[in-house]
Design a protein around this motif. Structure first.
Motif, short mmCIF file in Angstrom:
data_model
loop_
_atom_site.label_atom_id
_atom_site.label_comp_id
_atom_site.label_asym_id
_atom_site.label_seq_id
_atom_site.Cartn_x
_atom_site.Cartn_y
_atom_site.Cartn_z
N THR A 100 6.89 -5.10 4.50
CA THR A 100 5.90 -4.29 3.77
C THR A 100 6.58 -3.34 2.78
OG1 THR A 100 5.90 -2.78 5.68
CG2 THR A 100 4.14 -4.40 5.57
N GLU B 278 5.54 -2.53 0.02
CA GLU B 278 4.53 -1.84 -0.80
C GLU B 278 4.34 -0.39 -0.41
OE1 GLU B 278 3.87 -6.19 -0.61
OE2 GLU B 278 3.97 -4.63 0.95
N ASN B 279 4.78 0.02 0.79
CA ASN B 279 4.58 1.41 1.20
C ASN B 279 5.82 2.26 0.98
OD1 ASN B 279 6.23 0.50 3.33
ND2 ASN B 279 5.29 1.93 4.77
N VAL C 216 9.75 -3.71 -5.29
CA VAL C 216 8.31 -3.91 -5.52
C VAL C 216 7.71 -2.66 -6.15
CG1 VAL C 216 6.08 -4.17 -4.36
CG2 VAL C 216 8.00 -5.62 -3.70
N TYR C 217 8.05 -1.50 -5.61
CA TYR C 217 7.54 -0.24 -6.16
C TYR C 217 8.05 -0.02 -7.58
CZ TYR C 217 6.90 4.79 -6.83
OH TYR C 217 6.56 6.03 -7.34
N ARG D 144 6.05 -1.88 -9.92
CA ARG D 144 4.68 -1.37 -10.04
C ARG D 144 4.59 -0.17 -10.96
NH1 ARG D 144 2.19 -0.41 -4.22
NH2 ARG D 144 0.29 -0.01 -5.43
N MET E 116 -0.89 5.39 -1.71
CA MET E 116 -0.11 4.40 -0.95
C MET E 116 -0.35 4.63 0.54
SD MET E 116 3.40 4.39 -3.24
CE MET E 116 4.39 3.48 -2.06
N ARG F 142 2.02 -8.73 2.43
CA ARG F 142 1.72 -9.45 1.19
C ARG F 142 2.93 -10.17 0.62
NH1 ARG F 142 -1.06 -4.45 0.30
NH2 ARG F 142 -3.33 -4.69 0.47
N SER F 143 4.11 -9.63 0.84
CA SER F 143 5.30 -10.17 0.18
C SER F 143 5.92 -11.35 0.91
CB SER F 143 6.35 -9.06 0.02
OG SER F 143 6.84 -8.66 1.28
N GLN G 289 8.94 -0.98 7.30
CA GLN G 289 9.22 -1.78 6.11
C GLN G 289 9.63 -3.21 6.40
OE1 GLN G 289 11.74 1.67 4.40
NE2 GLN G 289 11.01 0.56 2.61
N CYS H 276 9.64 5.77 2.73
CA CYS H 276 8.38 5.05 2.87
C CYS H 276 7.32 5.99 3.44
CB CYS H 276 8.53 3.81 3.75
SG CYS H 276 9.07 4.16 5.43
#
Length: 281
Positions: free
Chosen positions: A73, A75-76, A82-83, A86, A102, A113-114, A135, A204
């Motif tokens: 994860t 994204e967090n 990934v961040y 973004r 977030m 998702r990844s 993570q 995170c």
């Protein structure tokens, strides 16, 4: 039964029974723990979709086998690639707004998702258990699931206090289904077992005593940018890597312990000692 995907007349979706048979032919054995990385797009259409793929894998492993997938994860985190992608091009106000919404990691709800559709199918399975790292968690189904995912230390992404080390200990195998060695997370365990490991800071969003909190910690600087080269050298070394077509995909099956031990010897020779890694989180 659908004809083999490399045949000119192959048109229909693969059925669950054929997929199970092809996994058996590759060498997937009942009773083993299997760390699986996959691309269902490359595998091709399967009747029943990702649920049928999970059923086929479990059928190949039998009731004594355990299916394991990464459920990462990034994204967090605000230290992950990934961040960084973004926020590229955003204004400071937009970045602040993004950071403010977030969500904190929740092992019961946060999607992976990844790591693809199969990982999400396993994660959401009613029998699945998931490790608690915010993570780099893993999800597992089977008799060894609890043993493999428990005790995943928050300050240890993929080292001795992670499911990877437990998988090493139980003699797990790795299945790369439609993906290459660049997706082989087992090599990360080797990064913790080489001398002079570079470190970095990770951040995170977590939930601490009910409150949404940004958390920082230091861990090994993870770097998968040369994993394709590690895997190619592993195959050339004479290690037993079973390769076959499964569905429309090329699949590889090999012992996790052998792969990690090879990488422990390869990395210090081929990777600069203090090369900073891009990280996973």
């Amino acid at each position: 039964m659908a004809r083999r995907p490399d045949g000119p007349a192959y048109r229909s979706a693969l059925d669950e029974e054929t997929l199970t048979a092809e996994l058996h032919a590759l060498g997937v054995r009942p009773g083993t723990a299997l760390l699986t990385h996959s691309s269902l797009r490359v595998l091709g259409p399967v009747r029943g979709g990702s649920r049928a793929v999970v059923r086929a894998l479990r059928a190949a492993l039998g009731p004594a086998g355990t299916l394991v997938v990464p459920t990462f994860t990034p994204e967090n985190s605000d230290t992950s690639p990934v961040y960084q992608r973004r926020v590229r091009g955003l204004t400071p106000a937009q970045v602040a707004e993004l950071r403010g919404r977030m969500p904190p990691f929740d092992p019961a709800r946060t999607p992976a998702r990844s790591t693809g559709r199969l990982a999400e199918e396993v994660r959401t399975h009613p029998e699945a258990l998931r490790s608690g790292h915010p993570q780099t968690s893993f999800a597992a189904i089977g008799p060894l699931a609890r043993h493999l995912v428990r005790g995943h230390a928050p300050r240890c992404h993929l080292g001795e206090d992670s499911p990877l080390a437990r998988l090493y200990d139980v003699g797990a195998e790795v299945l790369l289904l439609g993906v290459g060695f660049d997706s082989c997370t087992a090599f990360h365990l080797a990064e913790y077992r080489v001398p002079e490991r570079p470190l970095r800071e990770y951040r995170c969003v977590i939930r601490d005593q009910g409150a949404r909190t940004w958390w920082s910690y230091t861990d090994v600087a993870l770097d998968d940018s040369d994993f394709a080269a590690v895997g190619a050298a592993f195959e050339r070394s004479g290690a037993l890597v079973r390769t076959a077509r499964v569905g429309r995909a090329t699949a590889r099956l090999f012992a996790l312990r052998a792969a990690v031990d090879h990488a422990v010897g390869w990395l210090p020779v081929h990777r600069p000692v203090h090369r900073p890694g891009p990280g996973r989180g």
